[in-house]
Motif scaffolding. Structure first.
Motif, PDB file in Angstrom:
ATOM      1  N   VAL A 228       1.173  -1.523   0.058  1.00  0.00           N
ATOM      2  CA  VAL A 228       0.098   0.574  -0.061  1.00  0.00           C
ATOM      3  C   VAL A 228       0.713   1.558  -0.640  1.00  0.00           C
ATOM      4  CG1 VAL A 228      -1.446   1.430   1.442  1.00  0.00           C
ATOM      5  CG2 VAL A 228      -1.450  -1.024   1.021  1.00  0.00           C
ATOM      6  N   GLU A 229       0.726   2.166  -0.863  1.00  0.00           N
ATOM      7  CA  GLU A 229       1.411   3.368  -0.697  1.00  0.00           C
ATOM      8  C   GLU A 229       0.368   4.694  -0.843  1.00  0.00           C
ATOM      9  OE1 GLU A 229       3.040   5.694  -4.463  1.00  0.00           O
ATOM     10  OE2 GLU A 229       5.038   3.547  -3.565  1.00  0.00           O
ATOM     11  N   LEU A 230       0.635   5.711   0.302  1.00  0.00           N
ATOM     12  CA  LEU A 230      -0.479   6.831   0.679  1.00  0.00           C
ATOM     13  C   LEU A 230       0.238   7.997   0.594  1.00  0.00           C
ATOM     14  CD1 LEU A 230      -2.144   5.446   3.635  1.00  0.00           C
ATOM     15  CD2 LEU A 230      -2.849   4.645   0.805  1.00  0.00           C
ATOM     16  N   THR A 231      -0.420   8.932  -0.396  1.00  0.00           N
ATOM     17  CA  THR A 231       0.387  10.040  -0.623  1.00  0.00           C
ATOM     18  C   THR A 231      -0.172  10.938   0.121  1.00  0.00           C
ATOM     19  OG1 THR A 231       1.655   9.253  -2.655  1.00  0.00           O
ATOM     20  CG2 THR A 231       1.341  12.086  -1.996  1.00  0.00           C
ATOM     21  N   LEU A 232       0.402  12.015   1.552  1.00  0.00           N
ATOM     22  CA  LEU A 232      -0.152  12.972   2.340  1.00  0.00           C
ATOM     23  C   LEU A 232      -0.506  14.286   2.133  1.00  0.00           C
ATOM     24  CD1 LEU A 232      -1.596  13.115   5.156  1.00  0.00           C
ATOM     25  CD2 LEU A 232       0.312  13.212   6.480  1.00  0.00           C
ATOM     26  N   GLU A 233      -1.321  15.077   1.566  1.00  0.00           N
ATOM     27  CA  GLU A 233      -0.921  15.806   1.259  1.00  0.00           C
ATOM     28  C   GLU A 233      -0.856  17.316   2.122  1.00  0.00           C
ATOM     29  OE1 GLU A 233      -4.241  16.966  -1.893  1.00  0.00           O
ATOM     30  OE2 GLU A 233      -3.334  14.895  -2.691  1.00  0.00           O
ATOM     31  N   ARG A 234      -1.742  17.285   3.275  1.00  0.00           N
ATOM     32  CA  ARG A 234      -1.566  17.762   4.495  1.00  0.00           C
ATOM     33  C   ARG A 234      -2.282  17.442   5.571  1.00  0.00           C
ATOM     34  NH1 ARG A 234      -6.763  19.541   1.555  1.00  0.00           N
ATOM     35  NH2 ARG A 234      -8.567  19.884   2.747  1.00  0.00           N
ATOM     36  N   GLY A 235      -2.943  17.358   6.253  1.00  0.00           N
ATOM     37  CA  GLY A 235      -2.775  17.227   7.742  1.00  0.00           C
ATOM     38  C   GLY A 235      -2.600  15.923   8.314  1.00  0.00           C
ATOM     39  N   ALA A 236      -3.372  15.932   9.197  1.00  0.00           N
ATOM     40  CA  ALA A 236      -2.801  14.157  10.193  1.00  0.00           C
ATOM     41  C   ALA A 236      -3.406  13.269   9.659  1.00  0.00           C
ATOM     42  CB  ALA A 236      -3.049  14.378  11.520  1.00  0.00           C
ATOM     43  N   ARG A 249       4.635  -4.027   1.802  1.00  0.00           N
ATOM     44  CA  ARG A 249       4.976  -2.934   2.249  1.00  0.00           C
ATOM     45  C   ARG A 249       3.461  -1.610   2.387  1.00  0.00           C
ATOM     46  NH1 ARG A 249       7.869   0.305  -2.319  1.00  0.00           N
ATOM     47  NH2 ARG A 249       9.259   0.524   0.467  1.00  0.00           N
ATOM     48  N   TYR A 250       3.720  -1.184   3.685  1.00  0.00           N
ATOM     49  CA  TYR A 250       3.220  -0.079   3.766  1.00  0.00           C
ATOM     50  C   TYR A 250       3.564   1.325   4.013  1.00  0.00           C
ATOM     51  CZ  TYR A 250      -1.219   2.237   5.764  1.00  0.00           C
ATOM     52  OH  TYR A 250      -2.363   2.648   6.338  1.00  0.00           O
ATOM     53  N   VAL A 251       3.895   2.424   3.097  1.00  0.00           N
ATOM     54  CA  VAL A 251       4.729   2.857   2.865  1.00  0.00           C
ATOM     55  C   VAL A 251       4.163   4.783   2.685  1.00  0.00           C
ATOM     56  CG1 VAL A 251       5.914   4.440   1.188  1.00  0.00           C
ATOM     57  CG2 VAL A 251       6.240   1.896   1.045  1.00  0.00           C
ATOM     58  N   VAL A 252       4.158   6.245   3.548  1.00  0.00           N
ATOM     59  CA  VAL A 252       3.320   6.938   3.885  1.00  0.00           C
ATOM     60  C   VAL A 252       4.155   7.932   3.103  1.00  0.00           C
ATOM     61  CG1 VAL A 252       2.310   8.676   4.498  1.00  0.00           C
ATOM     62  CG2 VAL A 252       1.887   6.268   5.297  1.00  0.00           C
ATOM     63  N   VAL A 259       7.868   6.954   4.714  1.00  0.00           N
ATOM     64  CA  VAL A 259       8.113   5.842   5.917  1.00  0.00           C
ATOM     65  C   VAL A 259       6.781   4.893   5.219  1.00  0.00           C
ATOM     66  CG1 VAL A 259       6.391   6.281   8.311  1.00  0.00           C
ATOM     67  CG2 VAL A 259       7.286   8.132   6.755  1.00  0.00           C
ATOM     68  N   GLU A 260       8.061   4.021   6.219  1.00  0.00           N
ATOM     69  CA  GLU A 260       7.549   2.696   5.729  1.00  0.00           C
ATOM     70  C   GLU A 260       7.562   1.623   6.913  1.00  0.00           C
ATOM     71  OE1 GLU A 260       9.565  -1.545   3.308  1.00  0.00           O
ATOM     72  OE2 GLU A 260      10.445   0.039   3.036  1.00  0.00           O
TER      73      GLU A 260
END
Length: 500
Positions: A228-236, A249-252, A259-260
């Motif tokens: 899984v790959e998540l792209t954090l644009e803003r916030g928490a 894999r779980y990646v931010v 952040v893995e």
């Protein structure tokens, strides 16, 4: 051509040249008509020339035989013949070609013989037996060594489990905002966002998911069984990762940082180009834009531009855990809404926000609690079945307002008791004059309101003398104490004796 049967006329020499031209269709129309009248007669009762008819038949037979021989005989390769034999064959071939047109019938036999001779000469002789070389070893194609591209890992089915003032943007809605709905699937590549005061929880698979905090946005860049790959644009956003396979894999991704997860529960926040991590359980690997790799182990906090911070992470109640990560139990969509409530608590999870909240809840009975802006608690018992439920605001019953307890010190109580003791003594002496046994040791329980007034006075330890009890209670209820700031109750012992 079929020739009609005619009675023979007087014999003469055949007109061979004209008949050859007729057979080759080389005569003019007028010449053709004159020759046909000679061959077949000008009228039905006029006989034709049988001599020329026989000559024409022989020419046609000869042409057919030569055509068959030319069609069947293979091409002659004179280079394979002996020199003398080759010259003889060439001579016969040239002579046959020369005599074919001027006068082919007289040389018919010679031409046929020459054709047969050419066919015999051209028949291929058996080739000498030559030992065949073994085939050269096959040279492997470099492309054969290239491994085929691996098949794409199966896609996950991310499901919305809680939504409040949240929306998504993806290709299914032509790039337009669509409200996030509990129970729907979020496609790979979609962008999920929350408004101020909103929240969005998504279950990726059993035991794994994320919770988007208020005023946050991320893209579900990849959602497959192998990663899984998540792209954090803003916030928490809070994460819980416990159901992934070891090799998955779980990646931010956020602001160039990666952040893995190594099986964990954590919060990642990206605010104004600064990345912060609050690690509750497990371990993380953080790769910076400069290529440096950092490893964090719980409990830990970290901010970009600095090393890991000392001390524990935030308090447990400040970390929002993703909702409904278990996929084993059937759940039903429940909508919570109340015009006065700003905070909710359901099944141990607390949710902030004034906007309506939708979440997937287990079937059965649940206690729902909500607080208004002044902190007043409202409660309701909610029954959830297999049909979506929308809570009735009137079912949320407010609790009585909380009152802060007051306080009175001994120095504040003693002067009031000293002034009122004379009246209590009078009640005791009156009871003595009327006879009977009167207890001299009693206890007085006094309840005082927030302004200092006595709200209740009770005499304890005085049994069987209601008149004295009522007398003391009436006098004590007239006392006034300093304002205690809230209700307060106290007890004082009293020893009474008759005056001389």
């Amino acid at each position: 051509m079929t020739l009609p049967s005619k009675t023979p006329a007087s014999p003469h020499r055949p007109k061979t040249a004209a008949l050859l031209a007729y057979a080759e269709d080389a005569l003019s129309p007028d010449g053709r008509r004159r020759l046909e009248r000679h061959l077949f007669g000008a009228a039905a009762d006029e006989p034709g020339c049988d001599v020329c008819q026989k000559e024409l038949a022989a020419i046609q037979l000869y042409d057919g035989l030569v055509d068959d021989v030319e069609a069947e005989a293979p091409e002659v390769d004179f280079s394979r013949m002996e020199l003398k034999l080759a010259r003889e064959a060439q001579r016969i071939s040239v002579e046959m070609e020369q005599v074919r047109r001027p006068s082919r019938w007289p040389l018919f036999a010679a031409a046929a013989a020459a054709a047969l001779l050419l066919a015999w000469l051209a028949w291929p002789a058996p080739a000498p037996q030559v030992a065949e070389r073994p085939p050269a070893p096959a040279i492997p194609d470099p492309a054969d060594d290239v491994a085929p591209a691996p098949a794409e890992s199966p896609a996950l089915m991310p499901v919305v489990t809680l939504a409040s003032a949240a929306y998504r943007v993806d290709g299914q809605v032509d790039g337009q905002r669509a409200p996030l709905v509990v129970g729907e699937t979020v496609p790979e590549g979609a962008r999920v966002a929350t408004e101020p005061g909103g929240a969005a929880h998504v279950r990726l698979l059993d035991g794994t998911g994320f919770a988007l905090h208020a005023d946050a946005a991320l893209s579900l860049t990849r959602a497959r069984e192998d990663g899984v790959e998540l792209t954090l644009e803003r916030g928490a956003v809070s994460h819980a990762v416990t159901g992934f396979a070891h090799e998955s894999r779980y990646v931010v991704l956020a602001g160039g940082y990666e952040v893995e997860v190594v099986g964990t529960r954590f919060v990642v926040a990206y605010v104004e180009t600064e990345l912060s991590i609050d690690l509750r359980e497990g371990a993380l690997e953080v790769r910076t834009p400069e290529g440096e790799t950092l490893r964090l182990e719980a409990p830990a906090r970290w901010r970009s531009g600095g090393a890991a911070e000392d001390g524990e992470p935030r308090d447990e109640d400040e970390v929002t855990a993703p909702w409904a990560l278990s996929a084993d139990e059937p759940r039903t969509r429940v909508s919570l809404s109340h015009p006065d409530l700003v905070r909710w608590a359901v099944d141990g999870a607390e949710l902030e926000g004034e906007a309506p909240i939708a979440l997937a809840m287990r079937r059965g009975e649940h206690e729902v609690r909500g607080w208004d802006a002044r902190g007043r608690l409202h409660t309701a018992l909610l029954r959830v079945g297999d049909v979506p439920v929308e809570i009735d605001p009137g079912a949320l019953v407010p609790e009585a307002p909380r009152v802060r307890p007051g306080n009175l010190t001994t120095e504040q109580i003693a002067p009031v008791l000293q002034r009122g003791r004379r009246l209590i003594q009078r009640c005791y002496e009156t009871a003595l004059r009327r006879g009977g046994t009167v207890q001299s040791h009693i206890r007085l329980r006094v309840s005082v309101g927030h302004l200092g007034e006595v709200t209740r006075a009770q005499v304890l330890g005085l049994e069987g003398n209601d008149e004295m009890t009522t007398c003391i209670g009436n006098y004590a209820s007239r006392w006034t104490f300093p304002p205690p700031g809230g209700p307060v109750t106290f007890e004082v012992p009293l020893t009474l004796s008759a005056t001389q």
